[in-house]
Design a protein around this motif. Structure first.
Motif, PDB file in Angstrom:
ATOM      1  N   LYS A 150      -4.702 -18.599   4.571  1.00  0.00           N
ATOM      2  CA  LYS A 150      -3.908 -19.050   5.721  1.00  0.00           C
ATOM      3  C   LYS A 150      -4.628 -20.165   6.476  1.00  0.00           C
ATOM      4  N   VAL A 151      -5.942 -20.070   6.576  1.00  0.00           N
ATOM      5  CA  VAL A 151      -6.728 -21.110   7.241  1.00  0.00           C
ATOM      6  C   VAL A 151      -6.646 -22.401   6.423  1.00  0.00           C
ATOM      7  N   HIS A 152      -6.805 -22.282   5.108  1.00  0.00           N
ATOM      8  CA  HIS A 152      -6.676 -23.452   4.220  1.00  0.00           C
ATOM      9  C   HIS A 152      -5.289 -24.079   4.355  1.00  0.00           C
ATOM     10  N   ASP A 153      -4.261 -23.262   4.365  1.00  0.00           N
ATOM     11  CA  ASP A 153      -2.892 -23.762   4.463  1.00  0.00           C
ATOM     12  C   ASP A 153      -2.651 -24.492   5.787  1.00  0.00           C
ATOM     13  N   LEU A 154      -3.153 -23.929   6.882  1.00  0.00           N
ATOM     14  CA  LEU A 154      -3.003 -24.582   8.182  1.00  0.00           C
ATOM     15  C   LEU A 154      -3.719 -25.934   8.186  1.00  0.00           C
ATOM     16  N   ALA A 155      -4.930 -25.966   7.667  1.00  0.00           N
ATOM     17  CA  ALA A 155      -5.675 -27.221   7.611  1.00  0.00           C
ATOM     18  C   ALA A 155      -4.951 -28.244   6.739  1.00  0.00           C
ATOM     19  N   ALA A 156      -4.392 -27.808   5.624  1.00  0.00           N
ATOM     20  CA  ALA A 156      -3.685 -28.712   4.720  1.00  0.00           C
ATOM     21  C   ALA A 156      -2.357 -29.195   5.294  1.00  0.00           C
ATOM     22  N   SER A 157      -1.820 -28.478   6.269  1.00  0.00           N
ATOM     23  CA  SER A 157      -0.514 -28.844   6.833  1.00  0.00           C
ATOM     24  C   SER A 157      -0.595 -30.027   7.800  1.00  0.00           C
ATOM     25  N   GLY A 158      -1.773 -30.581   7.974  1.00  0.00           N
ATOM     26  CA  GLY A 158      -1.934 -31.741   8.853  1.00  0.00           C
ATOM     27  C   GLY A 158      -3.037 -31.573   9.870  1.00  0.00           C
ATOM     28  N   LEU A 159      -3.392 -30.331  10.197  1.00  0.00           N
ATOM     29  CA  LEU A 159      -4.425 -30.107  11.191  1.00  0.00           C
ATOM     30  C   LEU A 159      -5.783 -30.633  10.719  1.00  0.00           C
ATOM     31  N   GLY A 160      -6.102 -30.407   9.456  1.00  0.00           N
ATOM     32  CA  GLY A 160      -7.386 -30.874   8.922  1.00  0.00           C
ATOM     33  C   GLY A 160      -7.544 -32.372   9.060  1.00  0.00           C
ATOM     34  N   GLN A 161      -6.505 -33.118   8.707  1.00  0.00           N
ATOM     35  CA  GLN A 161      -6.582 -34.576   8.813  1.00  0.00           C
ATOM     36  C   GLN A 161      -6.647 -35.013  10.277  1.00  0.00           C
ATOM     37  N   LYS A 162      -5.919 -34.336  11.137  1.00  0.00           N
ATOM     38  CA  LYS A 162      -5.972 -34.651  12.573  1.00  0.00           C
ATOM     39  C   LYS A 162      -7.392 -34.469  13.099  1.00  0.00           C
ATOM     40  N   SER A 216     -20.672 -23.538   5.623  1.00  0.00           N
ATOM     41  CA  SER A 216     -20.430 -23.905   4.229  1.00  0.00           C
ATOM     42  C   SER A 216     -19.047 -23.558   3.715  1.00  0.00           C
ATOM     43  N   THR A 217     -18.241 -22.855   4.503  1.00  0.00           N
ATOM     44  CA  THR A 217     -16.881 -22.539   4.081  1.00  0.00           C
ATOM     45  C   THR A 217     -15.993 -23.713   4.454  1.00  0.00           C
ATOM     46  N   ILE A 218     -15.788 -24.593   3.502  1.00  0.00           N
ATOM     47  CA  ILE A 218     -14.997 -25.805   3.726  1.00  0.00           C
ATOM     48  C   ILE A 218     -13.524 -25.470   3.551  1.00  0.00           C
ATOM     49  N   VAL A 219     -12.728 -25.808   4.577  1.00  0.00           N
ATOM     50  CA  VAL A 219     -11.292 -25.524   4.519  1.00  0.00           C
ATOM     51  C   VAL A 219     -10.464 -26.787   4.346  1.00  0.00           C
ATOM     52  N   TYR A 220     -11.102 -27.963   4.506  1.00  0.00           N
ATOM     53  CA  TYR A 220     -10.349 -29.213   4.332  1.00  0.00           C
ATOM     54  C   TYR A 220     -11.314 -30.381   4.143  1.00  0.00           C
ATOM     55  N   THR A 221     -10.968 -31.241   3.206  1.00  0.00           N
ATOM     56  CA  THR A 221     -11.626 -32.533   3.038  1.00  0.00           C
ATOM     57  C   THR A 221     -10.542 -33.566   2.806  1.00  0.00           C
ATOM     58  N   ASN A 222     -10.881 -34.825   3.011  1.00  0.00           N
ATOM     59  CA  ASN A 222      -9.895 -35.870   2.736  1.00  0.00           C
ATOM     60  C   ASN A 222      -9.466 -35.804   1.277  1.00  0.00           C
ATOM     61  N   PRO A 223      -8.169 -35.936   1.040  1.00  0.00           N
ATOM     62  CA  PRO A 223      -7.700 -35.892  -0.362  1.00  0.00           C
ATOM     63  C   PRO A 223      -8.211 -37.070  -1.169  1.00  0.00           C
TER      64      PRO A 223
END
Length: 178
Positions: free
Chosen positions: A139-151, A171-178
Motif C-alpha cells: 500500500k505504501v508502494h502504491d501510494l508513492a507510485a500514484s504521484g506522491l513519490g514524484q511530488k 533502506s526500505t525504498i518505496v519510490y525512485t524516479n522511473p
C-alpha cells in the motif's frame, strides 16, 4: 499526505514523530530562513539553530531542543516545541515543514556506483513509525507510485537540505524516479 493509508487518530494518539532522541536529531524538520520571523512571532520561546549535516546551503534551520534533555542518556526523548500534547501539531499548515507532512517517508541519496555517477534520490520508509508498520508495504508502494513519490522528489530537488543519507535504517525504498 499519507491520510489515505494512515489514520489520523493513530497519528494523534502516538506522536512518535514529534519526539527526538539525541541520536535522532538528524530527523528534526527543516524550516526556511524566510519562515523564521513568522515562527518567532507565533512561538517566541522556540529556539532555532542552523540545520546540521546539510551544509546550510539554503539557509535552512531547525528547532533547538538541546536544553530539554535532562540526562546524558542518548535514548531520552525531547518533544517538538510545536507539539501540543492534547491537540497535536500547533503549527499553521503554511508553516508546517514538508518533512513533517511526509513522515514517515524520507528522501535519501542512494549510494553511487561510481564517482562520475550523479546523485540519485529515492523515497525511503522510516521503519520506526508504529502506525505505518501496520500498513501492508504494498500500500505504501502504491501510494508513492500514484504521484506522491514524484511530488516528494520534485520538492527535494528544490530543497536539497531535506535529503538524508542512505543507511541501513533508511533502506526500505518505496519510490525512485522511473
Amino acid at each position: 499526505m499519507l491520510s489515505s493509508i494512515l489514520a489520523k487518530s493513530d497519528c494523534a494518539a502516538c506522536k512518535f514523530c514529534c519526539s527526538f532522541r539525541r541520536t535522532s536529531l538528524w530527523e528534526t524538520p527543516i524550516f526556511s530562513e524566510a519562515d523564521l520571523p513568522k515562527l518567532k512571532e507565533l512561538y517566541p520561546t522556540a529556539k532555532f539553530r542552523p540545520a546540521e549535516n546539510c551544509g546550510n546551503s539554503n539557509n535552512s534551520y531547525t528547532f533547538d531542543i538541546s536544553d530539554q534533555y535532562k540526562t546524558n542518556d542518548p535514548n531520552e526523548e525531547a518533544l517538538c516545541p510545536f507539539l501540543d500534547p492534547a491537540r497535536g501539531c500547533s503549527l499553521p499548515s503554511e508553516l508546517k515543514p514538508f518533512d513533517c507532512k511526509i513522515w514517515p517517508l524520507r528522501v535519501v541519496s542512494l549510494p553511487k556506483q561510481s564517482e562520475s555517477e550523479p546523485a540519485h534520490l529515492a523515497v525511503a520508509l522510516t521503519p520506526t513509525c508504529p502506525a505505518i508498520n501496520k500498513v501492508p508495504l504494498q500500500k505504501v508502494h502504491d501510494l508513492a507510485a500514484s504521484g506522491l513519490g514524484q511530488k516528494i522528489l520534485d520538492y527535494a530537488a528544490n530543497h536539497p537540505d531535506m535529503v538524508k543519507e542512505y543507511s541501513d535504517f533508511l533502506s526500505t525504498i518505496v519510490y525512485t524516479n522511473p
